[in-house]
Design an enzyme around this catalytic site. Sequence first.
Site, PDB file in Angstrom:
ATOM      1  N   ALA A  11       0.775  -1.247  -0.033  1.00 48.82           N
ATOM      2  CA  ALA A  11       0.137  -0.078  -0.115  1.00 48.82           C
ATOM      3  C   ALA A  11       0.831   1.297  -0.018  1.00 48.82           C
ATOM      4  O   ALA A  11       0.248   2.407  -0.029  1.00 48.82           O
ATOM      5  CB  ALA A  11      -0.901  -0.262   1.202  1.00 48.82           C
TER       6      ALA A  11
ATOM      7  N   SER B  10       4.333   0.871  -1.329  1.00 51.47           N
ATOM      8  CA  SER B  10       5.467   0.797  -2.478  1.00 51.47           C
ATOM      9  C   SER B  10       5.408  -0.558  -3.088  1.00 51.47           C
ATOM     10  O   SER B  10       4.556  -1.357  -2.514  1.00 51.47           O
ATOM     11  CB  SER B  10       7.110   0.889  -1.629  1.00 51.47           C
ATOM     12  OG  SER B  10       7.200  -0.001  -0.705  1.00 51.47           O
TER      13      SER B  10
ATOM     14  N   GLY C 173      -5.217  -6.648  -0.108  1.00 54.71           N
ATOM     15  CA  GLY C 173      -6.436  -7.004  -0.427  1.00 54.71           C
ATOM     16  C   GLY C 173      -7.344  -5.815  -0.444  1.00 54.71           C
ATOM     17  O   GLY C 173      -7.150  -4.449  -0.457  1.00 54.71           O
TER      18      GLY C 173
ATOM     19  N   HIS D 153      -3.274 -12.397  -2.849  1.00 57.06           N
ATOM     20  CA  HIS D 153      -3.383 -11.584  -1.894  1.00 57.06           C
ATOM     21  C   HIS D 153      -1.748 -11.746  -1.177  1.00 57.06           C
ATOM     22  O   HIS D 153      -1.326 -12.792  -0.998  1.00 57.06           O
ATOM     23  CB  HIS D 153      -4.383 -12.039  -0.626  1.00 57.06           C
ATOM     24  CG  HIS D 153      -4.444 -11.372   0.526  1.00 57.06           C
ATOM     25  ND1 HIS D 153      -4.809 -11.774   1.747  1.00 57.06           N
ATOM     26  CD2 HIS D 153      -4.337  -9.742   0.655  1.00 57.06           C
ATOM     27  CE1 HIS D 153      -4.834 -10.710   2.517  1.00 57.06           C
ATOM     28  NE2 HIS D 153      -4.498  -9.416   2.052  1.00 57.06           N
ATOM     29  N   ASP D 154      -1.234 -10.537  -0.921  1.00 60.12           N
ATOM     30  CA  ASP D 154       0.033 -10.710  -0.177  1.00 60.12           C
ATOM     31  C   ASP D 154       0.412 -11.521   0.772  1.00 60.12           C
ATOM     32  O   ASP D 154       1.447 -12.205   1.091  1.00 60.12           O
ATOM     33  CB  ASP D 154       0.751  -9.309  -0.149  1.00 60.12           C
ATOM     34  CG  ASP D 154      -0.163  -8.334   0.744  1.00 60.12           C
ATOM     35  OD1 ASP D 154      -1.000  -8.783   1.311  1.00 60.12           O
ATOM     36  OD2 ASP D 154       0.117  -7.112   0.677  1.00 60.12           O
TER      37      ASP D 154
ATOM     38  N   GLU E 142       6.350   3.172  14.105  1.00 57.70           N
ATOM     39  CA  GLU E 142       6.603   3.852  12.991  1.00 57.70           C
ATOM     40  C   GLU E 142       5.995   5.228  13.144  1.00 57.70           C
ATOM     41  O   GLU E 142       6.624   6.115  12.955  1.00 57.70           O
ATOM     42  CB  GLU E 142       6.210   3.180  11.745  1.00 57.70           C
ATOM     43  CG  GLU E 142       6.949   1.919  11.297  1.00 57.70           C
ATOM     44  CD  GLU E 142       5.888   1.028  10.421  1.00 57.70           C
ATOM     45  OE1 GLU E 142       5.066   1.516   9.928  1.00 57.70           O
ATOM     46  OE2 GLU E 142       6.633  -0.087  10.029  1.00 57.70           O
TER      47      GLU E 142
ATOM     48  N   GLY F 223       9.178  -8.380   7.496  1.00 55.66           N
ATOM     49  CA  GLY F 223      10.149  -7.403   8.106  1.00 55.66           C
ATOM     50  C   GLY F 223      10.373  -7.470   9.430  1.00 55.66           C
ATOM     51  O   GLY F 223      11.441  -7.124  10.097  1.00 55.66           O
TER      52      GLY F 223
END
Length: 491
Positions: free
Chosen positions: A13, A15, A81, A239-240, A307, A407
């Site tokens: 969403a 990159s 998604g 879907h990732d 973040e 990650g």
Amino acid sequence: MTHKYFFAVDLGATSGRTIVGGLSDGKITLEELTRFDNNLIEVNGHFYWDIYALYFEVVKGLKAARQRNIEISSIGIDTWGVDFVCVAEDGSVSQPLAYRDPHTFEAMDDYLQNVMPREKVYDITGIQFMNFNSIFQLHAMRRSGNSALRNAKKILFIPDALSYMLTGKMVCEYTIASTAQLLNPRTRRLDSTLLESLGLTESHFGIMVNPGDTIGTLTPEVQEMTGLGAVPVVAVAEHDTASAVAAVPARNERFAYLSSGTWSLMGIETKDAIINKVSYDRNFTNEGGIEGTTRFLKNICGMWLYERCRKEWTDAPKSHAELIAKAMQQPAFQSLINPDDVMFANPSSMVEAIQDYCRQTDQHVPQGYAEICRCIFDSLALRYRQVFSYLTEMADFPIDVLHIIGGGSLNNDLNQFTANSCGVEVLAGPQECTSLGNIMVQAKAAGEVRDLWEMRKVISDSIELKLFTPKDKTLWDVAYDRFLAVVEKKG
């Protein structure tokens, strides 16, 4: 196993990347070809994705592969998604509204109050309720008279839209469709009752395909642009998260996974959907996996907290390692939060939101980046324990190990905290799980591996996993009881 190369498009969403995976002698290697931004575009109060810019970047990556003289066996695309495009009668593709667009803010409540009750929707789909699910996006578009939807011949999810632009073929891949809250996992089809409530039918969507099915080959136009031949485009686990879970290097079925990043997704892999009162009350979701599996999981607010705070910390070290090292020097468990509290969804200041939560629950109010970072890590590990305990209750098998992928698998301190908190061995890695899953489904389609377990063995043999064993059980048990009390107090 012959030496073959597979081309993966991995879109998030914020990159995207194009990657070539090489398969040889039972091992896989990855090489990034291009990396690019995926920008939200705000126009007249709405937020859109630029599907044509994404298509341009895919073509650019294919050109890069051709310039490197890499002979690609196939192409696979995975993305986030729920989002979709509308395709008109003449084949033109609309710019898709983004899931962060405010048009869905009231749509879920309106649909569940005025169209179909919450319990019935969950019983049909087994999908957790989030306001941006496709069903509520479509409801919002229908209410507003959206012209793209009104004139749509087909509705294609984002990876299917890009495949259409490459091949001219319109399909609906199972794992990406399962995120929409329109699919019945028992029948493995889009549900006619839900579609009718939106003024739609199955014919508005492409032909249902599964991971490993061939969608088509590059059109002559794309072949000319890229210098490639008629390379097949394969439906991967589009879907990732489905691709990521396919890459979990598990030895057997007795595992749970934690896909750790901005969001954390914790779940198990099952043969059938788990849809009952307990899963409904706890808002668990049943999404499609490869080879007919179901990903039974729950979304957890992950490193989003860290973040967002990091953007506010003007005095914090630039290095993650140095910042986290300072946090680890702070006293444990002096401030705890529920990472999934609505206060942390999208506050103007995450630092102030965390401090307000602690103030409201009569705890030490953390000051400075080190105390706040420690609060986040302690709290995430304890929230992981809560969700893990739910999974152990609902799974029909013992869970022997928790695989942390993505990650966040590089965060050794949080990994150790998670092992301590959950009281289970943690295996961390791979970081590049989504790309690996994408490529290994292509390898299976090419006949290079037999099934999911051979895919996982290849991945396991190609990477180094890091083991974390539980420590300090009594200390974490006491902290967990306090965490539950804080969450209950906040309500």
